[in-house]
Design a protein around this motif. Structure first.
Motif, short mmCIF file in Angstrom:
data_model
loop_
_atom_site.label_atom_id
_atom_site.label_comp_id
_atom_site.label_asym_id
_atom_site.label_seq_id
_atom_site.Cartn_x
_atom_site.Cartn_y
_atom_site.Cartn_z
N GLU A 53 0.83 -1.20 0.00
CA GLU A 53 0.00 0.00 0.00
C GLU A 53 0.87 1.26 0.00
OE1 GLU A 53 -3.20 2.09 2.95
OE2 GLU A 53 -3.35 -0.09 2.72
N LEU A 54 1.97 1.20 0.73
CA LEU A 54 2.89 2.34 0.79
C LEU A 54 3.50 2.60 -0.58
CD1 LEU A 54 4.24 4.41 2.64
CD2 LEU A 54 5.95 2.69 3.20
N ARG A 55 3.85 1.54 -1.29
CA ARG A 55 4.43 1.71 -2.63
C ARG A 55 3.44 2.38 -3.57
NH1 ARG A 55 8.62 0.76 -5.49
NH2 ARG A 55 8.49 0.25 -7.70
N GLU A 56 2.16 2.05 -3.40
CA GLU A 56 1.12 2.64 -4.24
C GLU A 56 0.87 4.11 -3.91
OE1 GLU A 56 -3.66 2.14 -4.52
OE2 GLU A 56 -2.49 0.29 -4.39
N LYS A 57 0.84 4.43 -2.60
CA LYS A 57 0.47 5.79 -2.18
C LYS A 57 1.67 6.74 -2.11
CE LYS A 57 -3.90 4.73 -1.27
NZ LYS A 57 -4.36 4.30 0.03
N LEU A 58 2.86 6.20 -1.82
CA LEU A 58 4.05 7.04 -1.67
C LEU A 58 5.25 6.30 -2.29
CD1 LEU A 58 4.80 9.80 -0.30
CD2 LEU A 58 5.55 8.46 1.66
N PRO A 59 5.31 6.23 -3.62
CA PRO A 59 6.32 5.41 -4.29
C PRO A 59 7.76 5.83 -4.03
CG PRO A 59 5.04 6.68 -5.89
CD PRO A 59 4.38 6.85 -4.56
N ASP A 60 7.98 7.07 -3.59
CA ASP A 60 9.35 7.53 -3.31
C ASP A 60 9.90 6.95 -2.00
OD1 ASP A 60 9.42 8.98 -5.62
OD2 ASP A 60 8.88 10.87 -4.68
N CYS A 61 9.02 6.43 -1.16
CA CYS A 61 9.45 5.84 0.11
C CYS A 61 9.76 4.37 -0.13
CB CYS A 61 8.35 5.99 1.16
SG CYS A 61 8.79 5.24 2.75
N ARG A 62 11.00 3.97 0.13
CA ARG A 62 11.40 2.58 -0.06
C ARG A 62 11.22 1.82 1.26
NH1 ARG A 62 16.43 1.28 -2.92
NH2 ARG A 62 15.10 -0.04 -4.19
N THR A 63 11.01 0.53 1.16
CA THR A 63 10.68 -0.28 2.34
C THR A 63 11.76 -1.30 2.64
OG1 THR A 63 8.32 -0.03 1.86
CG2 THR A 63 8.95 -1.79 3.37
N LEU A 64 12.08 -1.40 3.92
CA LEU A 64 12.99 -2.42 4.44
C LEU A 64 12.20 -3.23 5.47
CD1 LEU A 64 15.87 -3.64 4.80
CD2 LEU A 64 16.25 -1.90 6.53
N ILE A 65 12.04 -4.52 5.22
CA ILE A 65 11.34 -5.39 6.16
C ILE A 65 12.33 -5.88 7.20
CG2 ILE A 65 10.15 -7.60 6.42
CD1 ILE A 65 8.38 -5.53 5.09
N LEU A 66 11.95 -5.75 8.48
CA LEU A 66 12.76 -6.25 9.59
C LEU A 66 11.88 -7.21 10.36
CD1 LEU A 66 15.46 -5.97 11.13
CD2 LEU A 66 14.36 -4.21 12.52
N THR A 67 12.23 -8.49 10.33
CA THR A 67 11.33 -9.48 10.91
C THR A 67 12.05 -10.51 11.77
OG1 THR A 67 9.65 -11.15 10.38
CG2 THR A 67 11.49 -10.95 8.85
N GLY A 68 11.32 -11.02 12.74
CA GLY A 68 11.85 -12.11 13.55
C GLY A 68 11.44 -13.45 12.98
N VAL A 69 10.60 -13.43 11.96
CA VAL A 69 10.08 -14.65 11.35
C VAL A 69 10.72 -14.82 9.97
CG1 VAL A 69 7.99 -15.92 10.74
CG2 VAL A 69 7.90 -14.22 12.55
N ALA A 70 11.82 -15.54 9.92
CA ALA A 70 12.59 -15.67 8.68
C ALA A 70 12.07 -16.83 7.85
CB ALA A 70 14.07 -15.86 9.01
N ARG A 71 10.92 -16.65 7.21
CA ARG A 71 10.32 -17.69 6.39
C ARG A 71 10.55 -17.37 4.91
NH1 ARG A 71 4.94 -16.87 9.55
NH2 ARG A 71 5.30 -18.11 11.42
N PRO A 72 10.95 -18.37 4.12
CA PRO A 72 11.13 -18.13 2.69
C PRO A 72 9.89 -17.57 2.02
CG PRO A 72 12.03 -20.27 3.30
CD PRO A 72 11.31 -19.74 4.51
N GLY A 73 8.70 -18.01 2.46
CA GLY A 73 7.46 -17.51 1.87
C GLY A 73 7.30 -16.02 2.07
N ASN A 74 7.73 -15.52 3.24
CA ASN A 74 7.64 -14.08 3.48
C ASN A 74 8.58 -13.31 2.56
OD1 ASN A 74 5.67 -14.21 5.44
ND2 ASN A 74 7.11 -14.34 7.13
N LEU A 75 9.74 -13.89 2.29
CA LEU A 75 10.66 -13.24 1.36
C LEU A 75 10.03 -13.15 -0.03
CD1 LEU A 75 13.35 -12.02 0.56
CD2 LEU A 75 14.27 -14.33 0.33
#
Length: 201
Positions: free
Chosen positions: A68-90
């Motif tokens: 949603e952030l990419r759609e509304k504010l494409p100049d803001c890049r996202t870094l996911i920080l997670t404790g759940v290291a699942r390949p599916g999430n990647l």
């Protein structure tokens, strides 16, 4: 100066992240939120360069918030920080076009360096997670089994799934049973969990 938004539902972690990033001379945390549904409104208000998002957020998970952030504010890049290291999430993160994917076990300096890389237009993916995703097998489910599981995961009953997919009730039950068998699951709830964690739904 790199403007950062932090989204983390655990208060002590959220405040610790903000404090750690505050020690970096080239970064400033402009917003910190505790739920996924507050990411986009905060980003639109504060205009961060980078959003550091946990996946497991209340209200809306971090990957949906990233899309949603990419759609509304494409100049803001996202870094996911997670404790759940699942390949599916990647895989879901790549589909949402996130620029980075780090695990919470990373060193603070690694996170700061990842934010700089992402801010400069690069991409960062935790190496262990990338290897796990490469090693993960493809889905054993047919498209129809995946559809049935996905709708069941959303809360639909077998009869509702049958109506939405124009199938008979018995056919839906057969698809659920075959999905449970193929995934080596105990029941349909377990099958949904396995398929979600693998990124097959």
């Amino acid at each position: 100066m790199i403007r950062v938004l932090v989204a983390e539902d655990v208060r002590i972690l959220r405040e610790a992240l903000c404090e750690l990033l505050g020690f970096e001379s080239d970064m400033v945390v402009v917003a910190a939120v505790e739920s996924g549904d507050r990411v986009v409104p905060a980003a639109l208000e504060h205009r961060p360069d980078i959003a550091v998002l946990d996946i497991e957020l209340p209200g809306m998970d971090g990957l949906h918030a990233a899309a949603e952030l990419r759609e509304k504010l494409p100049d803001c890049r996202t870094l996911i920080l997670t404790g759940v290291a699942r390949p599916g999430n990647l895989r879901r993160g790549i589909a949402a076009q996130v620029a980075g994917f780090m695990v919470k076990d990373s060193r603070p300096q690694e996170l700061a360096d990842a934010i700089r890389t992402v801010a400069a237009g690069g991409r960062v993916i935790d190496a262990a997670l990338a290897y796990a995703a490469l090693d993960a097998a493809g889905s054993p489910l047919t498209d129809r089994e995946s559809d049935v599981l996905r709708l069941t995961a959303s809360g639909a009953t077998p009869r509702e799934v049958a109506a939405r997919l124009h199938l008979t009730y018995g056919t839906v039950r057969n698809y659920l049973a075959s999905a449970v068998t193929k995934l080596g699951a105990r029941n349909r709830v377990d099958a949904i969990r396995i398929a979600n964690e693998a990124g097959w739904l």
